[in-house]
Design an enzyme around this catalytic site. Sequence first.
Site, PDB file in Angstrom:
ATOM      1  N   SER A 277      -7.709   5.465   0.271  1.00 40.79           N
ATOM      2  CA  SER A 277      -7.768   4.543  -0.322  1.00 40.79           C
ATOM      3  C   SER A 277      -9.404   3.405  -0.206  1.00 40.79           C
ATOM      4  CB  SER A 277      -6.758   2.795   0.385  1.00 40.79           C
ATOM      5  OG  SER A 277      -5.560   3.618  -0.373  1.00 40.79           O
TER       6      SER A 277
ATOM      7  N   GLN B 285      -4.938  -1.391  -6.688  1.00 38.53           N
ATOM      8  CA  GLN B 285      -6.255  -0.574  -5.445  1.00 38.53           C
ATOM      9  C   GLN B 285      -7.316   0.002  -6.311  1.00 38.53           C
ATOM     10  OE1 GLN B 285      -4.273   2.322  -3.144  1.00 38.53           O
ATOM     11  NE2 GLN B 285      -4.266   0.327  -1.424  1.00 38.53           N
TER      12      GLN B 285
ATOM     13  N   ASP C 280       1.213  -1.619   0.408  1.00 45.53           N
ATOM     14  CA  ASP C 280       0.190   0.172   0.034  1.00 45.53           C
ATOM     15  C   ASP C 280       0.871   0.926   0.140  1.00 45.53           C
ATOM     16  OD1 ASP C 280      -2.630   1.345   0.118  1.00 45.53           O
ATOM     17  OD2 ASP C 280      -2.456   2.340   2.227  1.00 45.53           O
TER      18      ASP C 280
END
EC number: 3.1.2.1
Length: 320
Positions: free
Chosen positions: A255, A305, A233
Amino acid sequence: MSSPQTPEDGQGCGGRGDPPGDLRSVLVTSVLNLEPLDEDLFRGRHYWVPASKRLFGGQIVGQALVAAAKSVSEDVHVHSLHCYFVRAGDPKVPVLYQVERTRTGSSFSVRSVKAVQHGKPIFICQASFQQAQPSPLQHQFSMPTVPPPEELLDSEALIDQYLRDPNLQKRYPVLLNKIAAQEVPIEIKPVNPPTLSQLQRMEPKQMFWVRAQGYIGEGDMKMHCCVAAYISDYAFLGTAMLPHQCQHKVHFMVSLDHSMWFHAPFRADHWMLYECESPWAGGSRGLVHGRLWRRDGVLAVTCAQEGVIRVKPQVSDSKL
């Protein structure tokens, strides 16, 4: 395309040696070390909080996968996970992780994890685990050709170099000092870092070598997957901003979801190449795809993502 290699130790090449126990990665000893409260109920604490003052998404994904992995047998390993971030995390209080044993089958097992703060879910995740099953059906893309990490500056040295550049220091003083002050428990070496002129016309693509700080060891593949979830991430969604950073300033970026697929064994404390690209952005959202490659060319992990990206126009320093 090329066929993936499957070395017996799953380590790839070019890793660090095994240092003494006191150099174990803080990701294992602290960040991903959950406190058991009851059966399938765990508490996680925080190590690093971004400048946004929200919880780091990779920490929540990694901790949720740790919790899920504790509810399955040792002979199964995660092959995919799919997550949604539903509320902003509060860095002032711990996170509770509740695991539901959705299904335990002979080949595949599914676990659902809910992360809770202040009595409300902030994150939900489903992870699927599989017993190893050999198959003659194999292929993968080829790893990009890039300089090895030993030939590249790490992010700390690179930022120090940028801070000595008067043009960059004048244009991005707050950003550069914020990045320099971050204490992230991972090592990063960007591939082909941009110059000031290149910042004006960047593609939505970036690559960097990455590994966990400290030693994890080769014994627990589940832990390496949890560390990779944490790493995956970092700077990921920012890939979607690369073509726009000279015209627009990020006002809000978080996110929305995060997915990972695990393809081959690896060690997260060995250098891996993180290849990131953003095929699309629009509607105040950005989509990013990522691949984590072992040094020997094996595709270890694929990531995807989507996130919210709200921007403001960049204000020019010019008085003209």
